[in-house]
Design a protein around this motif. Structure first.
Motif, PDB file in Angstrom:
ATOM      1  N   ALA A 179      47.350  54.188 -14.538  1.00  0.00           N
ATOM      2  CA  ALA A 179      46.694  54.292 -13.236  1.00  0.00           C
ATOM      3  C   ALA A 179      46.054  52.976 -12.809  1.00  0.00           C
ATOM      4  O   ALA A 179      45.988  52.668 -11.621  1.00  0.00           O
ATOM      5  CB  ALA A 179      45.647  55.404 -13.266  1.00  0.00           C
ATOM      6  N   ALA A 180      45.590  52.188 -13.779  1.00  0.00           N
ATOM      7  CA  ALA A 180      44.928  50.931 -13.458  1.00  0.00           C
ATOM      8  C   ALA A 180      45.899  49.761 -13.324  1.00  0.00           C
ATOM      9  O   ALA A 180      45.476  48.640 -13.001  1.00  0.00           O
ATOM     10  CB  ALA A 180      43.887  50.605 -14.526  1.00  0.00           C
TER      11      ALA A 180
ATOM     12  N   CYS B 100      46.107  64.717 -10.225  1.00  0.00           N
ATOM     13  CA  CYS B 100      45.585  64.120 -11.449  1.00  0.00           C
ATOM     14  C   CYS B 100      44.607  65.108 -12.082  1.00  0.00           C
ATOM     15  O   CYS B 100      43.552  65.385 -11.507  1.00  0.00           O
ATOM     16  CB  CYS B 100      44.907  62.789 -11.157  1.00  0.00           C
ATOM     17  SG  CYS B 100      44.416  61.900 -12.651  1.00  0.00           S
ATOM     18  N   ILE B 101      44.979  65.625 -13.241  1.00  0.00           N
ATOM     19  CA  ILE B 101      44.222  66.690 -13.906  1.00  0.00           C
ATOM     20  C   ILE B 101      43.642  66.163 -15.213  1.00  0.00           C
ATOM     21  O   ILE B 101      44.371  65.675 -16.073  1.00  0.00           O
ATOM     22  CB  ILE B 101      45.140  67.904 -14.165  1.00  0.00           C
ATOM     23  CG1 ILE B 101      45.639  68.479 -12.834  1.00  0.00           C
ATOM     24  CG2 ILE B 101      44.424  68.973 -14.981  1.00  0.00           C
ATOM     25  CD1 ILE B 101      46.764  69.485 -12.977  1.00  0.00           C
ATOM     26  N   ASN B 102      42.325  66.250 -15.335  1.00  0.00           N
ATOM     27  CA  ASN B 102      41.638  65.899 -16.585  1.00  0.00           C
ATOM     28  C   ASN B 102      41.923  64.476 -17.050  1.00  0.00           C
ATOM     29  O   ASN B 102      42.143  64.233 -18.243  1.00  0.00           O
ATOM     30  CB  ASN B 102      41.989  66.902 -17.690  1.00  0.00           C
ATOM     31  CG  ASN B 102      41.245  68.206 -17.540  1.00  0.00           C
ATOM     32  OD1 ASN B 102      40.142  68.247 -16.992  1.00  0.00           O
ATOM     33  ND2 ASN B 102      41.827  69.298 -18.020  1.00  0.00           N
ATOM     34  N   MET B 103      41.887  63.516 -16.128  1.00  0.00           N
ATOM     35  CA  MET B 103      41.995  62.110 -16.509  1.00  0.00           C
ATOM     36  C   MET B 103      40.716  61.343 -16.248  1.00  0.00           C
ATOM     37  O   MET B 103      40.345  60.454 -17.021  1.00  0.00           O
ATOM     38  CB  MET B 103      43.141  61.409 -15.760  1.00  0.00           C
ATOM     39  CG  MET B 103      43.348  59.954 -16.192  1.00  0.00           C
ATOM     40  SD  MET B 103      44.141  58.881 -14.958  1.00  0.00           S
ATOM     41  CE  MET B 103      42.736  58.452 -13.901  1.00  0.00           C
TER      42      MET B 103
ATOM     43  N   ALA C  65      37.850  52.005 -14.464  1.00  0.00           N
ATOM     44  CA  ALA C  65      38.912  51.228 -13.821  1.00  0.00           C
ATOM     45  C   ALA C  65      40.154  52.071 -13.573  1.00  0.00           C
ATOM     46  O   ALA C  65      40.889  51.842 -12.604  1.00  0.00           O
ATOM     47  CB  ALA C  65      39.273  50.018 -14.684  1.00  0.00           C
ATOM     48  N   ALA C  66      40.406  53.064 -14.423  1.00  0.00           N
ATOM     49  CA  ALA C  66      41.563  53.933 -14.220  1.00  0.00           C
ATOM     50  C   ALA C  66      41.375  54.798 -12.979  1.00  0.00           C
ATOM     51  O   ALA C  66      42.323  55.031 -12.224  1.00  0.00           O
ATOM     52  CB  ALA C  66      41.784  54.803 -15.454  1.00  0.00           C
ATOM     53  N   THR C  67      40.156  55.292 -12.763  1.00  0.00           N
ATOM     54  CA  THR C  67      39.883  56.075 -11.556  1.00  0.00           C
ATOM     55  C   THR C  67      40.030  55.217 -10.311  1.00  0.00           C
ATOM     56  O   THR C  67      40.630  55.653  -9.310  1.00  0.00           O
ATOM     57  CB  THR C  67      38.469  56.681 -11.624  1.00  0.00           C
ATOM     58  OG1 THR C  67      38.411  57.592 -12.723  1.00  0.00           O
ATOM     59  CG2 THR C  67      38.131  57.419 -10.342  1.00  0.00           C
TER      60      THR C  67
ATOM     61  N   TRP D 194      34.330  56.119 -21.513  1.00  0.00           N
ATOM     62  CA  TRP D 194      34.662  57.460 -21.035  1.00  0.00           C
ATOM     63  C   TRP D 194      33.387  58.207 -20.638  1.00  0.00           C
ATOM     64  O   TRP D 194      32.279  57.728 -20.825  1.00  0.00           O
ATOM     65  CB  TRP D 194      35.380  58.244 -22.115  1.00  0.00           C
ATOM     66  CG  TRP D 194      36.727  57.718 -22.500  1.00  0.00           C
ATOM     67  CD1 TRP D 194      37.342  56.572 -22.060  1.00  0.00           C
ATOM     68  CD2 TRP D 194      37.627  58.309 -23.447  1.00  0.00           C
ATOM     69  NE1 TRP D 194      38.562  56.424 -22.656  1.00  0.00           N
ATOM     70  CE2 TRP D 194      38.773  57.463 -23.517  1.00  0.00           C
ATOM     71  CE3 TRP D 194      37.579  59.445 -24.224  1.00  0.00           C
ATOM     72  CZ2 TRP D 194      39.855  57.742 -24.337  1.00  0.00           C
ATOM     73  CZ3 TRP D 194      38.658  59.739 -25.052  1.00  0.00           C
ATOM     74  CH2 TRP D 194      39.788  58.887 -25.106  1.00  0.00           C
ATOM     75  N   GLY D 195      33.571  59.391 -20.088  1.00  0.00           N
ATOM     76  CA  GLY D 195      32.434  60.246 -19.754  1.00  0.00           C
ATOM     77  C   GLY D 195      32.581  60.873 -18.384  1.00  0.00           C
ATOM     78  O   GLY D 195      33.375  60.424 -17.541  1.00  0.00           O
ATOM     79  N   LEU D 196      31.806  61.937 -18.162  1.00  0.00           N
ATOM     80  CA  LEU D 196      31.827  62.621 -16.876  1.00  0.00           C
ATOM     81  C   LEU D 196      31.324  61.692 -15.781  1.00  0.00           C
ATOM     82  O   LEU D 196      30.328  60.984 -15.962  1.00  0.00           O
ATOM     83  CB  LEU D 196      30.973  63.890 -16.928  1.00  0.00           C
ATOM     84  CG  LEU D 196      31.665  65.166 -17.417  1.00  0.00           C
ATOM     85  CD1 LEU D 196      32.141  65.019 -18.860  1.00  0.00           C
ATOM     86  CD2 LEU D 196      30.727  66.353 -17.305  1.00  0.00           C
ATOM     87  N   ARG D 197      31.991  61.712 -14.645  1.00  0.00           N
ATOM     88  CA  ARG D 197      31.615  60.868 -13.503  1.00  0.00           C
ATOM     89  C   ARG D 197      30.810  61.686 -12.499  1.00  0.00           C
ATOM     90  O   ARG D 197      30.985  62.903 -12.379  1.00  0.00           O
ATOM     91  CB  ARG D 197      32.868  60.315 -12.799  1.00  0.00           C
ATOM     92  CG  ARG D 197      33.897  59.698 -13.723  1.00  0.00           C
ATOM     93  CD  ARG D 197      33.374  58.507 -14.474  1.00  0.00           C
ATOM     94  NE  ARG D 197      34.391  57.955 -15.370  1.00  0.00           N
ATOM     95  CZ  ARG D 197      34.167  56.997 -16.267  1.00  0.00           C
ATOM     96  NH1 ARG D 197      32.940  56.490 -16.387  1.00  0.00           N
ATOM     97  NH2 ARG D 197      35.145  56.566 -17.051  1.00  0.00           N
TER      98      ARG D 197
END
Length: 210
Positions: free
Chosen positions: A99-100, A113-116, A123-125, A173-176
């Protein structure tokens, strides 16, 4: 409890992998997608993981072509094996997509996009949002699914524990915060339409290309 990352199971030559959360969330996701997807066209799935969602969606929406992708060679092998088993005419061979990074798809009618978002660096988001904005037509759908933190909404203890476990595995990582994702999407001309409460403290976030 929120869905965890898919975990390769077993050993040996069989490339098929199983993400237990897929069986729990796929029908709830379909119930949302039925109101959001175009009637026909191409749907790009970013971070397809095991490939189980892609097969289920291709069966459920036969008038749509499905393009699974993933950056992980093990995931791509699992997707290819499940695709061979399913033998569906509307399920394309998987493509490698980070994605990045550079995207191997120039145009699509919808992006899923599920569970990424929580199991990858920020940076991937940002890459996901920029890529979706680049290849979607005006009004095209970007669908995100997963757990999020929200301003003014108490976070479920299971999500807090999940967030801590993700950061222990990788501090990137982590919840946004949902609001951060919406703001980043807006900067890419992806307009937030609505959110849908989902099982196990997850959310569906619906965006449309301006």
């Amino acid at each position: 409890m929120s869905d965890g990352p898919w975990t390769p199971e077993g050993a040996g030559p069989d490339p098929r992998r199983h993400a237990p959360a897929t069986m729990r969330n796929r029908d709830a996701i379909v119930a949302v997608l039925q109101d959001e997807l175009p009637a026909t066209g191409l749907v790009l799935e970013v971070a397809s993981g095991s490939g189980e969602h892609a097969v289920h969606f291709a069966v459920t929406f036969p008038a749509l072509d499905w393009q699974p992708t993933d950056p992980d060679p093990a995931a791509l092998a699992s997707i290819a094996a499940l695709r061979s088993d399913a033998a569906l005419p509307n399920l394309r061979a998987p493509l490698q997509l980070d994605a990045a990074g550079a995207w191997p798809v120039d145009a699509t009618d919808a992006v899923l996009c599920i569970n990424m978002v929580h199991i990858s660096p920020w940076a991937a988001t940002l890459g996901l949002l920029a890529g979706a904005a680049r290849i979607l037509p005006p009004g095209g759908l970007l669908y995100l699914y997963g757990p999020y933190l929200r301003d003014g909404v108490e976070t479920a203890p299971s999500n807090l524990a999940f967030d801590a476990s993700l950061k222990a595995r990788d501090p990137r990582w982590g919840l946004r915060r949902m609001e951060d994702v919406i703001a980043a999407a807006d900067a890419e001309a992806l307009i937030f339409d609505r959110q849908v409460e989902m099982p196990a403290n997850n959310l569906s976030l619906i965006f449309r290309r301006r």
